[in-house]
Every structure is written in structure tokens, then in C-alpha cells.
Write a protein that holds these residues in place. Sequence first.
Motif, PDB file in Angstrom:
ATOM      1  N   THR A  51     -33.508 -16.758   1.536  1.00  0.00           N
ATOM      2  CA  THR A  51     -32.484 -17.750   1.195  1.00  0.00           C
ATOM      3  C   THR A  51     -32.792 -19.084   1.860  1.00  0.00           C
ATOM      4  O   THR A  51     -32.664 -20.142   1.248  1.00  0.00           O
ATOM      5  N   SER A  52     -33.219 -19.032   3.113  1.00  0.00           N
ATOM      6  CA  SER A  52     -33.583 -20.255   3.815  1.00  0.00           C
ATOM      7  C   SER A  52     -34.695 -21.003   3.084  1.00  0.00           C
ATOM      8  O   SER A  52     -34.658 -22.225   2.955  1.00  0.00           O
ATOM      9  N   GLU A  53     -35.681 -20.267   2.598  1.00  0.00           N
ATOM     10  CA  GLU A  53     -36.781 -20.895   1.860  1.00  0.00           C
ATOM     11  C   GLU A  53     -36.270 -21.577   0.591  1.00  0.00           C
ATOM     12  O   GLU A  53     -36.650 -22.712   0.289  1.00  0.00           O
ATOM     13  N   LEU A  54     -35.410 -20.898  -0.161  1.00  0.00           N
ATOM     14  CA  LEU A  54     -34.911 -21.482  -1.412  1.00  0.00           C
ATOM     15  C   LEU A  54     -34.000 -22.675  -1.164  1.00  0.00           C
ATOM     16  O   LEU A  54     -34.071 -23.680  -1.881  1.00  0.00           O
ATOM     17  N   VAL A  55     -33.155 -22.602  -0.152  1.00  0.00           N
ATOM     18  CA  VAL A  55     -32.272 -23.725   0.152  1.00  0.00           C
ATOM     19  C   VAL A  55     -33.073 -24.903   0.717  1.00  0.00           C
ATOM     20  O   VAL A  55     -32.778 -26.060   0.425  1.00  0.00           O
ATOM     21  N   THR A  56     -34.099 -24.623   1.490  1.00  0.00           N
ATOM     22  CA  THR A  56     -34.973 -25.694   1.982  1.00  0.00           C
ATOM     23  C   THR A  56     -35.628 -26.408   0.805  1.00  0.00           C
ATOM     24  O   THR A  56     -35.684 -27.648   0.777  1.00  0.00           O
TER      25      THR A  56
END
Length: 141
Positions: A51-56
Amino acid sequence: MDNDPETAGDWEYTLQVPCDPLAPCIARRTLRTIFQEHGFPELADIAELLTSELVTNAYRYSDGPASVRVRREGPRVRVSVWDTNPKLPGLGIPGQPAVDAEQGRGLKLVMKCADSWGGFALRDQPQGLTGKLVWFELGAG
């Protein structure tokens, strides 16, 4: 409240985040809480990372807000990230990023770690929604 993944029903959460450098951190913490409280602590680390990767990516490549939706349906949990940029990320780029590169690994992590994943552009939607949606699924229960 029933926290047993075997007997709990389906559920869904949506988090709206602004185009802000703190958005990935807020999304990570929210996902961790959702997964832990619903009895899936074994999936919390990977859900938080992906999720962190996609939101970044939403923050870096979009100029508007984003939203994160987490939905359990049966034995699977799907995390979707919507942002205002309709351009889908390039996945056919050969080679690996340099060892000291600060970007270029996010979608590869999603591809490797998720049980399934995908994305699509949103254009001319009846609700006026445009942009893209990128999602991944993890097994649960």
C-alpha cells in the motif's frame, strides 16, 4: 466484535488522502491497524509495504488527492489505490533499477508479493471520476 477471520463477515474501509508527502505514512499506519484488528496480523507487513508503494506512486505522479480502499470478500483482501493521473505505470521496462536508485521498485514488489494485482485507467466515468485504479489482493483466512 468477532475478530476470528474464519467467522467474520466481509468489510470495507476507505481512506481519502491529499496529495501530501505524509500520505504514504498515514496509509501504512491505517492498513496495519485494519489488518491487525480484523485478525490478519500475518498479512499486515506485506499489506503495509504494498500500500505504501502504491500511495507513494499516487503522490509522486498525480497532482490531486488519492483514496485507498481495503475490502475483504471471503478469503481475500483487496487493496485499491485511486489517483487523479489516468496514465498507467510502465511495466515493460527491461532491467533492474540501479542499486542506489531511489525509485523503480514499487510495482515490482507488488508483482512479486501480491497474490494477484492489476490496474486500469478511468476516463469518462458517469460520476465524473477520472484517473487510475491500481489494486492488489492478498489471501486471508
